[in-house]
Design an enzyme around this catalytic site. Structure first.
Site, short mmCIF file in Angstrom:
data_model
loop_
_atom_site.label_atom_id
_atom_site.label_comp_id
_atom_site.label_asym_id
_atom_site.label_seq_id
_atom_site.Cartn_x
_atom_site.Cartn_y
_atom_site.Cartn_z
N ASN A 1 0.36 0.09 -4.23
CA ASN A 1 -0.18 0.83 -3.09
C ASN A 1 0.31 0.31 -1.74
O ASN A 1 -0.07 0.83 -0.70
CB ASN A 1 -1.71 0.81 -3.12
CG ASN A 1 -2.28 -0.53 -2.69
OD1 ASN A 1 -1.84 -1.58 -3.17
ND2 ASN A 1 -3.27 -0.51 -1.81
N TYR A 2 1.16 -0.71 -1.73
CA TYR A 2 1.70 -1.18 -0.47
C TYR A 2 2.65 -0.12 0.10
O TYR A 2 3.63 0.26 -0.54
CB TYR A 2 2.47 -2.50 -0.64
CG TYR A 2 1.61 -3.70 -0.98
CD1 TYR A 2 0.22 -3.68 -0.84
CD2 TYR A 2 2.19 -4.88 -1.43
CE1 TYR A 2 -0.55 -4.80 -1.15
CE2 TYR A 2 1.43 -6.00 -1.73
CZ TYR A 2 0.06 -5.95 -1.60
OH TYR A 2 -0.70 -7.05 -1.90
N SER A 3 2.32 0.33 1.29
CA SER A 3 3.13 1.36 1.98
C SER A 3 3.33 2.58 1.09
O SER A 3 4.41 3.18 1.06
CB SER A 3 4.49 0.79 2.42
OG SER A 3 4.33 -0.37 3.20
#
Length: 284
Positions: A52-54
């Site tokens: 879910n990072y960026s």
């Protein structure tokens, strides 16, 4: 660079781990690649990521970065945070895990994840359901080792018990928040890790920048994670944290040491810690 064995796995990892949360958001791809190569040149072989990072862009960038050195690096990614608008695009269900691992492998352009983390505790999914799904991924060769982040000590201990009882692949690493101003992990998390031979990679070793010297009651910044991100502002809103940070920075200056170096070294010095997770917006 010094290297430590990750828990009981026998795998050697650098005692600094580069976190990639900024990749694709605060840090554009070109600069992210430069950060990666700067770390590699220093001997870092351990890189932490999440699906879910960026919105997945961090995995894509990391996948490009490791393309010519995949067998020389240890990479992590995570599952359970929301990744889409669908009602089931979140959590630690078998359905979400099985869909998410394929997406992560595609973005990272690899056939396996060295260390796959459950990111947050899912109160709606039976723990044994999650652990069996993860065990299947290990048997399929898509994941080598398992980890968990942001779980309470009792939850981790319960999971270890289930894994032992059912002969499932167990968690081999945990990822708690730990810094000079956030020391809750010392009460139960780190003693548990030492007792059960779990690797530990600690996030926010600088208290989201609080211990860097940028923030204090004497200095009011208009930019920075504590100012720009509401979650971090709340996490470090306690006035005493700023008092601690000011005293810490003054002490570092008396020693002639950069407070960032001292704060990270302080986390590294705990015997249960394998590696602090460091992060950056740019190479400088």
């Amino acid at each position: 660079m010094d290297y430590k064995i990750l828990g009981r796995t026998g795998v050697l990892v650098s005692n600094l781990c580069l976190g990639t949360m900024t990749f694709g958001s605060e840090t554009e791809e070109g600069e992210a690649m430069r950060i990666f190569h700067k770390c590699r040149a220093a001997g870092v072989n351990f890189f932490d990521c999440s699906n879910n990072y960026s919105e997945g862009r961090a995995e894509t960038i990391l996948g490009k970065a490791i393309a010519d050195c995949r067998d020389d690096v240890i990479i992590t990614t995570k599952v359970s945070q929301r990744t889409g608008k669908d009602v089931n695009a979140v959590g630690s269900s078998r359905r979400h895990i099985m869909r998410s691992i394929e997406q992560s492998l595609t973005r990272l352009k690899t056939d396996r994840i060295d260390l796959y983390f459950i990111h947050y505790f899912d109160p709606f999914t039976a723990m044994d359901e999650t652990l069996r799904a993860l065990d299947d991924l290990v048997h399929q060769g898509k994941v080598l080792y398992l980890g968990v982040s942001n779980w309470a000590a009792w939850q981790i201990a319960k999971a270890l018990g289930i894994s032992a009882r059912e002969a499932l692949a167990r968690f081999e690493c945990i990822e708690p928040m730990y810094s000079l101003v956030k020391r809750q992990a010392e009460v139960e998390i780190l003693p548990l890790a030492a007792s059960e031979q779990l690797g530990v990679i600690a996030y926010n070793p600088l208290g989201a920048g609080l211990l860097s010297g940028k923030y204090s009651d004497r200095v009011k910044l208009q930019t920075g994670r504590l100012v720009e991100k509401e979650a971090y502002g709340k996490r470090y809103s306690e006035p005493s944290y700023y008092t601690i940070a000011e005293r810490f920075v003054d002490y570092a200056q008396q020693l002639g040491v950069n407070p960032v170096t001292l704060a990270i070294s302080w986390v590294q010095s705990h015997p249960a810690i394998t590696a602090p997770i460091i992060g950056a917006r740019n190479v400088s």
